[in-house]
Design a protein around this motif. Structure first.
Motif, PDB file in Angstrom:
ATOM      1  N   ASN A  12       0.656  -1.238  -0.085  1.00 31.43           N
ATOM      2  CA  ASN A  12      -0.027   0.061   0.097  1.00 31.43           C
ATOM      3  C   ASN A  12       0.770   1.336  -0.121  1.00 31.43           C
ATOM      4  O   ASN A  12       0.350   2.370  -0.382  1.00 31.43           O
ATOM      5  N   LEU A  13       2.158   1.169   0.381  1.00 32.08           N
ATOM      6  CA  LEU A  13       3.025   2.318   0.392  1.00 32.08           C
ATOM      7  C   LEU A  13       3.993   2.295  -1.011  1.00 32.08           C
ATOM      8  O   LEU A  13       5.061   3.101  -0.872  1.00 32.08           O
ATOM      9  N   LEU A  14       3.735   1.604  -2.033  1.00 34.31           N
ATOM     10  CA  LEU A  14       4.483   1.358  -3.198  1.00 34.31           C
ATOM     11  C   LEU A  14       4.233   3.022  -3.570  1.00 34.31           C
ATOM     12  O   LEU A  14       3.285   3.883  -3.304  1.00 34.31           O
ATOM     13  N   GLY A  15       5.507   3.672  -4.114  1.00 35.05           N
ATOM     14  CA  GLY A  15       5.607   4.921  -4.502  1.00 35.05           C
ATOM     15  C   GLY A  15       6.431   5.801  -3.504  1.00 35.05           C
ATOM     16  O   GLY A  15       7.369   6.576  -3.892  1.00 35.05           O
ATOM     17  N   LEU A  16       5.862   5.658  -2.243  1.00 37.76           N
ATOM     18  CA  LEU A  16       6.882   6.194  -1.292  1.00 37.76           C
ATOM     19  C   LEU A  16       7.733   5.205  -0.734  1.00 37.76           C
ATOM     20  O   LEU A  16       9.191   5.728  -0.429  1.00 37.76           O
ATOM     21  N   ARG A  17       7.798   4.019  -0.644  1.00 33.83           N
ATOM     22  CA  ARG A  17       8.819   2.942   0.158  1.00 33.83           C
ATOM     23  C   ARG A  17       9.724   2.441  -0.986  1.00 33.83           C
ATOM     24  O   ARG A  17       9.550   2.355  -2.271  1.00 33.83           O
ATOM     25  N   GLU A  18      11.008   3.040  -0.742  1.00 35.94           N
ATOM     26  CA  GLU A  18      12.306   2.619  -1.378  1.00 35.94           C
ATOM     27  C   GLU A  18      11.997   2.763  -3.074  1.00 35.94           C
ATOM     28  O   GLU A  18      12.112   1.632  -3.723  1.00 35.94           O
ATOM     29  N   PRO A  19      11.731   3.803  -3.449  1.00 33.84           N
ATOM     30  CA  PRO A  19      11.494   3.990  -5.086  1.00 33.84           C
ATOM     31  C   PRO A  19      12.679   3.617  -5.916  1.00 33.84           C
ATOM     32  O   PRO A  19      12.366   3.134  -6.951  1.00 33.84           O
ATOM     33  N   GLU A  20      13.838   3.531  -5.385  1.00 34.14           N
ATOM     34  CA  GLU A  20      14.890   2.950  -6.216  1.00 34.14           C
ATOM     35  C   GLU A  20      14.814   1.430  -6.431  1.00 34.14           C
ATOM     36  O   GLU A  20      15.234   0.928  -7.400  1.00 34.14           O
ATOM     37  N   LEU A  21      14.092   0.675  -5.329  1.00 36.19           N
ATOM     38  CA  LEU A  21      13.793  -0.687  -5.607  1.00 36.19           C
ATOM     39  C   LEU A  21      12.462  -1.140  -6.356  1.00 36.19           C
ATOM     40  O   LEU A  21      12.302  -1.564  -7.193  1.00 36.19           O
ATOM     41  N   TYR A  22      11.455  -0.041  -5.830  1.00 38.73           N
ATOM     42  CA  TYR A  22       9.839  -0.614  -6.097  1.00 38.73           C
ATOM     43  C   TYR A  22       9.309   0.520  -7.140  1.00 38.73           C
ATOM     44  O   TYR A  22       8.277   0.124  -7.451  1.00 38.73           O
ATOM     45  N   GLY A  23      10.153   1.588  -7.473  1.00 42.91           N
ATOM     46  CA  GLY A  23       9.595   2.227  -8.609  1.00 42.91           C
ATOM     47  C   GLY A  23       8.623   3.495  -8.038  1.00 42.91           C
ATOM     48  O   GLY A  23       8.591   3.499  -6.640  1.00 42.91           O
TER      49      GLY A  23
END
Ligand code: DQA
Length: 144
Positions: A12-23
């Motif tokens: 649910n935190l995609l975009g915020l969490r570790e964007p270098e890994l998850y985009g």
């Protein structure tokens, strides 16, 4: 064809969490992509996200008799949850495992996937497009 798309903790935190890994794409973008893909493919879809292992087990159990297949990113529970593996085996629905990042190139503790042991395919490292790929692949697998 009816499909259940399950996302585990912190997705649910995609975009915020570790964007270098998850985009950069957030969970709302993932949801839009899944809904657009399913609309295009004539698939009825239910999306479910939870940070709780038992809630994910409940969702898998509820898929029995109501879905034809499952796309699942169990997130960190991939590497720890025998309960999710057992639930997938119990309902015995064809399931595709998705990971946004390329887990094969990450830490040693991410190299075991319990859920993957009950999945017919794994798509890893394609970003959120992996969900689109999984849906299209599963449709072909189900012959629909
Ligand atoms: C993940 C990979 C997992 O190792 C991690 O714990 C996640 C996300 C992925 O989509 O790349 O939360 O499943």
């Amino acid at each position: 064809m009816k499909l259940l798309v399950i996302n585990g903790p912190n997705l649910n935190l995609l975009g915020l969490r570790e964007p270098e890994l998850y985009g950069q794409a957030d969970y709302a973008a993932l949801e839009r992509l899944v809904r657009a893909t399913c609309a295009q493919e004539g698939i009825e879809v239910t999306l479910f996200q939870s940070n709780h292992e038992g809630a994910i087990v409940d969702a898998i159990q509820a898929a029995y008799g109501s879905a034809d297949g499952i796309v699942i990113n169990p997130a960190a529970y991939t590497h720890t949850s025998i309960a999710i593996l057992d639930a997938l085996k119990a309902v015995a629905l064809p399931a595709v495992e998705v990971h946004v990042s390329d887990v094969a190139r990450r830490e040693a503790f991410r190299q075991v996937s319990y859920a993957g042991m009950a999945c017919v395919k794994t798509i890893s490292g394609a970003g959120i497009d992996g969900y689109r790929q999984a849906i299209v692949w599963l449709k072909g697998y189900l012959g629909e």
